[in-house]
Design a protein around this motif. Structure first.
Motif, PDB file in Angstrom:
ATOM      1  N   LYS A  55      47.429  36.725  29.044  1.00 58.58           N
ATOM      2  CA  LYS A  55      46.279  37.608  29.294  1.00 58.58           C
ATOM      3  C   LYS A  55      46.412  38.311  30.634  1.00 58.58           C
ATOM      4  O   LYS A  55      46.204  39.533  30.736  1.00 58.58           O
ATOM      5  CB  LYS A  55      44.990  36.786  29.233  1.00 58.58           C
ATOM      6  CG  LYS A  55      43.735  37.583  29.474  1.00 58.58           C
ATOM      7  CD  LYS A  55      42.495  36.777  29.154  1.00 58.58           C
ATOM      8  CE  LYS A  55      42.342  35.594  30.076  1.00 58.58           C
ATOM      9  NZ  LYS A  55      41.058  34.884  29.855  1.00 58.58           N
ATOM     10  N   LEU A  56      46.789  37.568  31.681  1.00 57.25           N
ATOM     11  CA  LEU A  56      46.978  38.182  32.993  1.00 57.25           C
ATOM     12  C   LEU A  56      48.180  39.115  32.992  1.00 57.25           C
ATOM     13  O   LEU A  56      48.150  40.178  33.634  1.00 57.25           O
ATOM     14  CB  LEU A  56      47.143  37.086  34.046  1.00 57.25           C
ATOM     15  CG  LEU A  56      47.294  37.551  35.501  1.00 57.25           C
ATOM     16  CD1 LEU A  56      46.125  38.427  35.914  1.00 57.25           C
ATOM     17  CD2 LEU A  56      47.431  36.353  36.433  1.00 57.25           C
ATOM     18  N   ALA A  57      49.243  38.753  32.274  1.00 56.87           N
ATOM     19  CA  ALA A  57      50.414  39.627  32.199  1.00 56.87           C
ATOM     20  C   ALA A  57      50.074  40.952  31.525  1.00 56.87           C
ATOM     21  O   ALA A  57      50.541  42.023  31.946  1.00 56.87           O
ATOM     22  CB  ALA A  57      51.528  38.914  31.439  1.00 56.87           C
ATOM     23  N   THR A  58      49.250  40.913  30.490  1.00 60.88           N
ATOM     24  CA  THR A  58      48.829  42.151  29.825  1.00 60.88           C
ATOM     25  C   THR A  58      48.027  43.044  30.769  1.00 60.88           C
ATOM     26  O   THR A  58      48.195  44.270  30.781  1.00 60.88           O
ATOM     27  CB  THR A  58      47.992  41.815  28.584  1.00 60.88           C
ATOM     28  OG1 THR A  58      48.726  40.919  27.752  1.00 60.88           O
ATOM     29  CG2 THR A  58      47.649  43.063  27.799  1.00 60.88           C
ATOM     30  N   LEU A  59      47.178  42.429  31.579  1.00 59.76           N
ATOM     31  CA  LEU A  59      46.406  43.205  32.546  1.00 59.76           C
ATOM     32  C   LEU A  59      47.326  43.898  33.545  1.00 59.76           C
ATOM     33  O   LEU A  59      47.127  45.073  33.887  1.00 59.76           O
ATOM     34  CB  LEU A  59      45.419  42.286  33.257  1.00 59.76           C
ATOM     35  CG  LEU A  59      44.485  42.925  34.287  1.00 59.76           C
ATOM     36  CD1 LEU A  59      43.645  44.010  33.642  1.00 59.76           C
ATOM     37  CD2 LEU A  59      43.593  41.868  34.919  1.00 59.76           C
ATOM     38  N   LEU A  60      48.359  43.204  34.031  1.00 58.88           N
ATOM     39  CA  LEU A  60      49.304  43.806  34.970  1.00 58.88           C
ATOM     40  C   LEU A  60      50.082  44.954  34.322  1.00 58.88           C
ATOM     41  O   LEU A  60      50.317  45.991  34.943  1.00 58.88           O
ATOM     42  CB  LEU A  60      50.269  42.737  35.483  1.00 58.88           C
ATOM     43  CG  LEU A  60      49.688  41.721  36.463  1.00 58.88           C
ATOM     44  CD1 LEU A  60      50.709  40.633  36.763  1.00 58.88           C
ATOM     45  CD2 LEU A  60      49.262  42.396  37.750  1.00 58.88           C
ATOM     46  N   ILE A  61      50.472  44.787  33.072  1.00 54.72           N
ATOM     47  CA  ILE A  61      51.214  45.851  32.385  1.00 54.72           C
ATOM     48  C   ILE A  61      50.330  47.077  32.191  1.00 54.72           C
ATOM     49  O   ILE A  61      50.792  48.226  32.287  1.00 54.72           O
ATOM     50  CB  ILE A  61      51.754  45.316  31.053  1.00 54.72           C
ATOM     51  CG1 ILE A  61      52.876  44.309  31.324  1.00 54.72           C
ATOM     52  CG2 ILE A  61      52.254  46.444  30.172  1.00 54.72           C
ATOM     53  CD1 ILE A  61      53.422  43.659  30.085  1.00 54.72           C
ATOM     54  N   CYS A  62      49.050  46.879  31.947  1.00 54.34           N
ATOM     55  CA  CYS A  62      48.134  48.017  31.813  1.00 54.34           C
ATOM     56  C   CYS A  62      48.000  48.769  33.136  1.00 54.34           C
ATOM     57  O   CYS A  62      47.934  50.007  33.148  1.00 54.34           O
ATOM     58  CB  CYS A  62      46.774  47.536  31.324  1.00 54.34           C
ATOM     59  SG  CYS A  62      46.773  46.953  29.609  1.00 54.34           S
ATOM     60  N   VAL A  63      47.959  48.049  34.248  1.00 56.98           N
ATOM     61  CA  VAL A  63      47.921  48.724  35.554  1.00 56.98           C
ATOM     62  C   VAL A  63      49.215  49.499  35.784  1.00 56.98           C
ATOM     63  O   VAL A  63      49.212  50.621  36.311  1.00 56.98           O
ATOM     64  CB  VAL A  63      47.677  47.696  36.669  1.00 56.98           C
ATOM     65  CG1 VAL A  63      47.788  48.349  38.042  1.00 56.98           C
ATOM     66  CG2 VAL A  63      46.305  47.059  36.512  1.00 56.98           C
ATOM     67  N   GLY A  64      50.361  48.910  35.388  1.00 58.84           N
ATOM     68  CA  GLY A  64      51.609  49.641  35.485  1.00 58.84           C
ATOM     69  C   GLY A  64      51.627  50.884  34.621  1.00 58.84           C
ATOM     70  O   GLY A  64      52.189  51.915  35.006  1.00 58.84           O
ATOM     71  N   ALA A  65      51.003  50.808  33.444  1.00 60.28           N
ATOM     72  CA  ALA A  65      50.910  51.989  32.591  1.00 60.28           C
ATOM     73  C   ALA A  65      50.082  53.087  33.240  1.00 60.28           C
ATOM     74  O   ALA A  65      50.410  54.278  33.133  1.00 60.28           O
ATOM     75  CB  ALA A  65      50.308  51.603  31.240  1.00 60.28           C
ATOM     76  N   ALA A  66      49.013  52.718  33.933  1.00 61.30           N
ATOM     77  CA  ALA A  66      48.205  53.725  34.632  1.00 61.30           C
ATOM     78  C   ALA A  66      49.028  54.419  35.706  1.00 61.30           C
ATOM     79  O   ALA A  66      48.947  55.646  35.878  1.00 61.30           O
ATOM     80  CB  ALA A  66      46.974  53.055  35.246  1.00 61.30           C
ATOM     81  N   ASN A  67      49.849  53.660  36.463  1.00 64.29           N
ATOM     82  CA  ASN A  67      50.704  54.274  37.473  1.00 64.29           C
ATOM     83  C   ASN A  67      51.753  55.176  36.851  1.00 64.29           C
ATOM     84  O   ASN A  67      52.125  56.199  37.441  1.00 64.29           O
ATOM     85  CB  ASN A  67      51.385  53.177  38.295  1.00 64.29           C
ATOM     86  CG  ASN A  67      50.485  52.601  39.365  1.00 64.29           C
ATOM     87  OD1 ASN A  67      50.409  53.127  40.471  1.00 64.29           O
ATOM     88  ND2 ASN A  67      49.781  51.531  39.044  1.00 64.29           N
ATOM     89  N   ALA A  68      52.272  54.790  35.681  1.00 64.40           N
ATOM     90  CA  ALA A  68      53.323  55.580  35.047  1.00 64.40           C
ATOM     91  C   ALA A  68      52.798  56.874  34.446  1.00 64.40           C
ATOM     92  O   ALA A  68      53.522  57.866  34.373  1.00 64.40           O
ATOM     93  CB  ALA A  68      54.010  54.744  33.962  1.00 64.40           C
ATOM     94  N   LEU A  69      51.553  56.891  33.997  1.00 67.92           N
ATOM     95  CA  LEU A  69      51.011  58.061  33.318  1.00 67.92           C
ATOM     96  C   LEU A  69      50.339  59.044  34.258  1.00 67.92           C
ATOM     97  O   LEU A  69      50.290  60.244  33.971  1.00 67.92           O
ATOM     98  CB  LEU A  69      50.015  57.610  32.242  1.00 67.92           C
ATOM     99  CG  LEU A  69      50.626  56.833  31.084  1.00 67.92           C
ATOM    100  CD1 LEU A  69      49.541  56.184  30.244  1.00 67.92           C
ATOM    101  CD2 LEU A  69      51.490  57.736  30.223  1.00 67.92           C
TER     102      LEU A  69
END
Length: 384
Positions: free
Chosen positions: A151-165
């Motif tokens: 669950k925490l890993a998914t949250l971190l990946i979503c933040v990374g997606a925001a930075n990438a987009l």
């Protein structure tokens, strides 16, 4: 025969392509303007992160990661923040492994009957009751730790997606004037890690081209100093640019406006806190939603008045159009509907570990997660 008749067929296509490029809106550097407001991408990604906190079902979490990764793969930009997306994925994997390691070494409060191994247990003093080093490791404890870490890993990946987009620097332009100074601090903090990762990758590639080692302790020490030097130079350049642009300069406003702004902002934030508390409790369900709306309205009015002190202007601001509404709305719909599913069917979104059961994929929550793929189809790719 005219000269135009002798022109090759490819010239017409090149002329049409050039005309199409000229019709595209241009940014300050001459490149094509972004197609979607950066705030829409950040709302989409943070909504997916919010949806991830509403479930521990590994199948739904994997679906959220896959949806965000597909959108990033099709719409990522060429900024250093976008190149740092794999680093966020590696960080998420490290968080998951650390959570499992803690469950093995420090034990878990989850009872279990399926013993996997037994480690030597270290005796602790009486004041450390509730803490265990070593001992019995059960399958139930590891599965619970894996669900929690994922669950925490998914949250971190979503933040990374925001930075990438969408780069945080683009988002800074759209903040209200009252939040500009705080937004600069947040943007500098968010862009530190992507720039640091980009510097490390660039220096390691340069060392490989020169035939020098880039791995191990020796390579890390020889790369670390140039990275720190580059960070210092970038900080000095940022400070000089902020000073040249008059950062911190504010306009004079009447004392009455300042007091009204402070009262509206403080009262609005208190109303948001009280309304959120009311929504989370059974007794406050009647007054929670009206109080939350009133608090948000008062806070927005305070921010609007507080923006009068800012003398900042925007050059070619990003428009909030129909595509931005679709992007932000798709993420918000995923978060809201998964929250609703978590309240009405908690067993499906939170599979049990005592006793161990195989997690099943609930159909309509899975269909809700697929709404996160909407930006991949409604938003055109940014031209390279």
């Amino acid at each position: 025969m005219t000269p135009s008749d002798c022109a090759p067929a490819g010239a017409d296509r090149a002329h049409a392509a050039g005309a199409a490029r000229r019709r595209q809106p241009r940014g300050p550097s001459g490149c094509s303007r972004p197609t979607v407001h950066p705030g829409a991408w950040w709302l989409w990604a943070l909504s997916l992160g919010t949806a991830a906190t509403r479930t521990t079902n590994p199948l739904l979490l994997a679906l959220l990661i896959s949806a965000s990764a597909y959108v990033v793969a099709t719409h990522r930009t060429g900024t250093p923040a976008a190149r740092a997306y794999p680093a966020f994925a590696r960080l998420a994997l490290a968080v998951l492994l650390v959570r499992l390691l803690f469950a093995v070494v420090l034990g878990s409060p989850i009872p279990g009957t399926h013993t996997l191994l037994t480690l030597p247990e270290v005796p602790l003093p009486h004041w450390a009751q509730g803490i265990r080093l070593g001992g019995r490791v059960t399958a139930e404890a590891l599965v619970f730790a894996a669900y929690d870490g994922l669950k925490l890993a998914t949250l971190l990946i979503c933040v990374g997606a925001a930075n990438a987009l969408a780069s945080p620097a683009r988002l800074l332009k759209s903040l209200p004037g009252a939040l500009y100074e705080a937004g600069v601090a947040v943007v500098v903090a968010l862009t530190f890690a992507p720039h640091l990762i980009a510097d490390v990758q660039r220096l390691r590639a340069a060392r490989r081209l020169r035939g020098r080692p880039d791995r191990g302790l020796r390579g890390l020490l020889q790369v670390g100093l140039p990275v720190l030097e580059g960070a210092l130079e970038r900080s000095v350049a940022l400070a000089a640019a902020m000073e040249a642009r008059g950062y911190g300069r504010s306009a004079e406003v009447p004392a009455r406006v300042r007091r009204t702004t402070a009262a509206l902002t403080l009262g609005g934030l208190l109303g948001v806190c009280a309304g959120t508390y009311g929504l989370l409790t059974a007794e406050g369900g009647t007054y929670g939603l009206p109080l939350l709306f009133a608090g948000v309205a008062a806070a927005l009015a305070g921010l609007r008045l507080g923006g009068r002190r800012s003398l900042r202007t925007r050059y070619r601001p990003d428009p909030w159009d129909a595509r931005a509404w679709l992007v932000a709305g798709s993420g918000a719909a995923v978060a809201a509907l998964l929250g609703l599913a978590s309240a009405h069917d908690p067993e499906a979104l939170h599979p049990g570990v005592v006793p161990l059961v195989t997690p099943a994929l609930p159909l309509w929550p899975a269909a809700v997660v697929l709404l996160a793929l909407l930006p991949a189809f409604v938003v055109p790719k940014e031209p390279s």
